[in-house]
Design a protein around this motif. Structure first.
Motif: not given
Lengths: 502, 338
Positions: B5-7, B9, B13-14, B16-17
């Motif tokens: 992952v990269t810093t 976001f 992403d959220i 997806k999470e």
């Protein structure tokens, strides 16, 4: 009898992210002790697990007395005459010797279907004669010493008419006297044509009992040699494979003032009067065999054993050692021997990293999720933890990445002294090296590290100072230059008496 | 291998999470919809708004109890005493209000405090006395029921032979009133669910509930005070039992020692039907809400179909187990695909 007793060809096993075994050929003759050698993660346990039926191979063939067999389950393995004697003993301490030896196959009377105790006792006596165990069959296993328990394990294998015996570190917790007794029993078993696969870290055992030695490394078979033809140096080179310096990267670090001072640390008879110091930037290796009390020492330091007593001071503050929360607040960190004991596997990477620092990222008493993400992402990045996102459950990661999560936790709460218990157990070589590098980096940043390990090469490769633990006591101390494998092993096995102060 | 992952976001992403947590509610929701579908075919009256509001009213006390139970189950515990504690708390409060004439709101406060005190005792016995959760709360289940009988002398209160006043309007409103057209008790249960959800997601203690239930030893290594965490869960469970008690007393227009017999089982069933893991560490308050509503729908539907009370019990047992079997099967498949 030209046909080998047991033969494996092209055996492979893949775990998620780790090639545990790759095209390994192996054979075992009647009446032979075949020594299996390799570092942690080399594939020894995987090979043993395939034979004992607790994992299934991906490919390859197994022949028993020339006939191809499939081993589907532990029961299946036992039925085919292969018996595993576990390192972490698999006995029921609350049952008698007789019941343990016949566990899972108690003879019953043909009509009443009740347990036939006369038969059990007579069978048990016969087996106990064979293995030289001199107690009543009704003795509870809990009342036996560790050496006698090992014999009961072997007795259990004998009662199952085993032809192939798998011994996993059988001598690691035994006294010299008990070891001699075990060797004697092994030689008796060999006369009956039983074949033994013997896994041990102790190279000194090879000339005593082994006929042949096979070295595994990173899942590959390196070589099989006649035991009398090889030297220890050659075996070590084969096990490590590359230059030792490259495998165990050791940073030059300026060692500073004393961080942690431990004196009079006691925990029943598991830790006796332990006394040592850890300085800034220093890696202190603690070597001990199984049962030496090394994990109890770590747990006592970290406040996990409420019966522990003694003085611990960190940076001059004395520490209440009955409380983990305080230990963490004062700057201790602990990486457990088994990862599942330290990480909540079914929670996310981010949550596992931030447990100890939640207090610092509260906003109006609530968790600041944004700050938490940032911290977690930062460490995932910095430590190269491989994952699609930080909400992934830790259980879905490979062993090496799980260990990095554990490291990240203590790095992010700024631990001054990190206790690491077997930090590289069960992770592959690449991951090991990166864990070692992280250790070096932490030391460079001024942390003190207590590295507890049963992997002698790891201890020798990384430690600035080596302490040896045996039967609950720290029995010897060496500087990096003084440390040598034979002496350390001898102290650890209790062969050398306590000498000098630490 | 997936990429690191990269810093940087994004909102994506959220999403997806978070997707996985919604996925866990899919099973319970599906179960509820199937039930609604079947019942509305069998009896069309079920879908009338009057009846649906009634379902909400009936679901309320169970949902309030189940909210506390969810927290306890997150920590890997179980609270068998909630039904009895609810009866004791309500009995004490209603006796004080109607026989001794204390202020109504003081009575409500005492009701909640009695519940919390029972929870505190449960928690202390479990953590300090090292008694298994099951046994400690089983003891409290009997003890609280007995105390409730003593307090009420076995009668429904207010018992008009000796009461100085009737059940106050305020309490009846809590159990039988409406707010914005929604039955007040259902409204209260939603508030309770919302609060517990918020606590479980956004506070340290909430996070610790999951950690302790997920792996007690690892929680301790992470510096979490396991005993304090468990204690908090039991106190909250008792406290919510007190809340449920006053709501139920309002709905019934009286309190008695036999309120909520077997309520603990419905609460546990709601939690488990909502997808929580009985061994701790996993689950969601949203699931519990769905579980509680599902149980109320089932009871209501069977009533409308004039199924005998005896058969209702049988049906209830079958549905609870069936939903969990389905959920286990679904999870098992999901985890194998992963």
């Amino acid at each position: 009898m030209n046909e080998p007793l047991l033969k494996l060809t092209n055996t492979s096993k893949m775990y998620p992210g780790v090639q545990a075994l790759k095209d390994v050929d192996f054979d075992l003759n009647h009446g032979e002790v075949h020594f299996l050698l390799g570092e942690n993660g080399a594939g020894k346990s995987t090979l043993m697990k395939i034979l004992s039926g607790s994992v299934t191979k991906d490919s390859g063939k197994i022949f028993l007395n020339g006939n191809e067999i499939d081993i589907e389950s532990p029961q299946d393995s036992v039925k085919k005459g292969i018996a595993m004697v576990y390192q972490e003993l698999s006995l029921f301490p609350n049952l008698s010797v007789a019941e343990n030896i016949h566990a899972g196959m108690l003879p019953i009377k043909s009509y009443s279907k009740l347990v036939n105790w006369t038969e059990i006792n007579s069978r048990t006596k016969a087996i106990m004669n064979e293995i030289g165990l001199d107690v009543s069959p009704n003795t509870l296993v809990a009342d036996l010493g560790i050496g006698a328990r090992q014999l009961v394990e072997i007795g259990k294998a004998m009662s199952r008419k085993a032809k192939v015996l798998l011994l996993d570190e059988p001598t690691s917790a035994l006294s010299t006297h008990e070891i001699e007794k075990l060797y004697l029993i092994i030689s008796e078993l060999l006369k009956k044509g039983i074949g033994i696969i013997y896994v041990s870290h102790k190279l000194s055992e090879i000339p005593r009992i082994a006929h042949r030695v096979t070295v595994l490394r990173d899942g590959h078979k390196i070589s099989t040699l006649q035991a009398e033809q090889v030297s220890e140096a050659e075996l070590i080179r084969m096990m490590v494979g590359r230059e030792v310096n490259e495998k165990y990267p050791k940073e030059k670090v300026q060692i500073g003032k004393t961080l942690l001072k431990v004196s009079g640390l006691n925990l029943g008879n598991r830790v006796k009067n332990a006394e040592f110091e850890v300085k800034e930037g220093e890696i202190v290796g603690i070597f001990g065999l199984m049962g030496s009390g090394r994990t109890s020492l770590a747990r006592s330091l970290f406040g996990l054993e409420n019966k522990a007593s003694g003085k611990i001071s960190l940076n001059g503050h004395s520490l209440q050692i009955k409380n983990t929360g305080d230990a963490i607040k004062e700057g201790l960190g602990y990486i457990t021997e088994e990862r599942k004991m330290g990480l909540v596997l079914r929670m996310s990477i981010a949550y596992n990293i931030t447990f100890p620092i939640l207090k610092k990222i509260l906003r109006f008493g609530m968790i600041d999720h944004k700050a938490e993400r940032k911290i977690a992402l930062n460490f995932v990045d910095k430590l190269h933890i491989i994952t699609p996102h930080i909400q992934r459950l830790v259980e879905s990661l490979s062993g090496g990445n799980q260990q990095k999560v554990a490291l990240a936790r203590w790095m992010c709460c700024g631990s001054k002294v990190l206790i690491m218990d077997e930090p590289t157990r069960g992770i592959d070589v690449g991951a090991k090296v990166s864990v070692y590098k992280l250790l070096g980096q932490m030391a460079k940043e001024g942390a003190g590290i207590i590295l507890i390990s049963s992997e002698l090469l790891e201890i020798l490769g990384l430690s600035d100072r080596v302490l040896v633990m045996s039967k609950g006591e720290l029995v010897a101390a060496f500087t990096r230059e003084e440390a040598n494998p034979d002496t350390i092993m001898a102290y650890a096995a209790g062969a050398l008496a306590f000498e000098g102060s630490i | 291998m997936s990429k690191p992952v990269t810093t940087n976001f994004s909102i994506l992403d959220i999403i997806k999470e978070r997707k996985s947590s919604f996925k866990n509610l899919a099973g319970p929701l599906l179960g509820m919809f199937i039930l609604v579908f079947l019942i509305s075919i069998a009896t069309p009256f079920f879908m009338s708004s009057a009846n649906l509001l009634n379902v909400g009213r009936q679901a309320a006390t169970n949902i309030i109890l189940a909210a506390g139970m969810t927290l306890v189950i997150f920590t890997g515990g179980i609270d068998l005493s909630v039904g009895s504690v609810m009866a004791l708390a309500a009995s004490v409060a209603v006796v004080l209000i109607t026989h001794f004439g204390i202020n109504v709101w003081l009575g409500v406060l005492i009701c909640i405090l009695v519940g919390a005190a029972c929870g505190l005792i449960n928690g202390l016995v479990i953590t300090k006395g090292r008694v298994p959760d099951f046994i400690a709360t089983l003891g409290m289940m009997s003890l609280a029921r007995g105390l409730a009988l003593l307090v009420t002398e076995g009668m429904a209160v207010p018992s008009f032979a000796i009461a100085v006043r009737e059940m106050p309007e305020e309490i009846i409103a809590l159990g039988a009133g409406h707010l914005l057209g929604i039955p007040a008790p259902f409204f209260i249960s939603l508030v309770v669910i919302l609060i517990t959800w918020f606590v479980s997601q956004n506070t340290r203690t909430g996070r610790y509930f999951f950690a302790v239930g997920g792996n007690k030893e690892a929680a301790r290594v992470s510096g979490i005070n396991v005993e304090k965490t468990k204690l908090t869960a039991y106190i909250l469970s008792g406290l919510f039992a007190g809340v449920a008690g006053i709501v139920l007393a309002g709905r019934l227009n009286s309190a008695n020692a036999h309120m909520g017999v077997g309520a603990e089982l419905n609460a546990i069933a709601s939690v488990v039907m909502g997808g929580a893991n009985l061994f701790g560490g996993e689950g969601a308050l949203g699931g519990t809400l769905i579980g509680g509503i599902t149980i109320a729908i089932l009871n209501n539907g069977l009533n409308l179909m004039a199924v005998s009370a005896f058969w209702q019990e049988v049906a209830m047992g079958i549905v609870v187990v069936a939903v969990v079997v389905f959920d286990q099967w679904r999870r098992h498949r999901f985890s194998e695909k992963k």
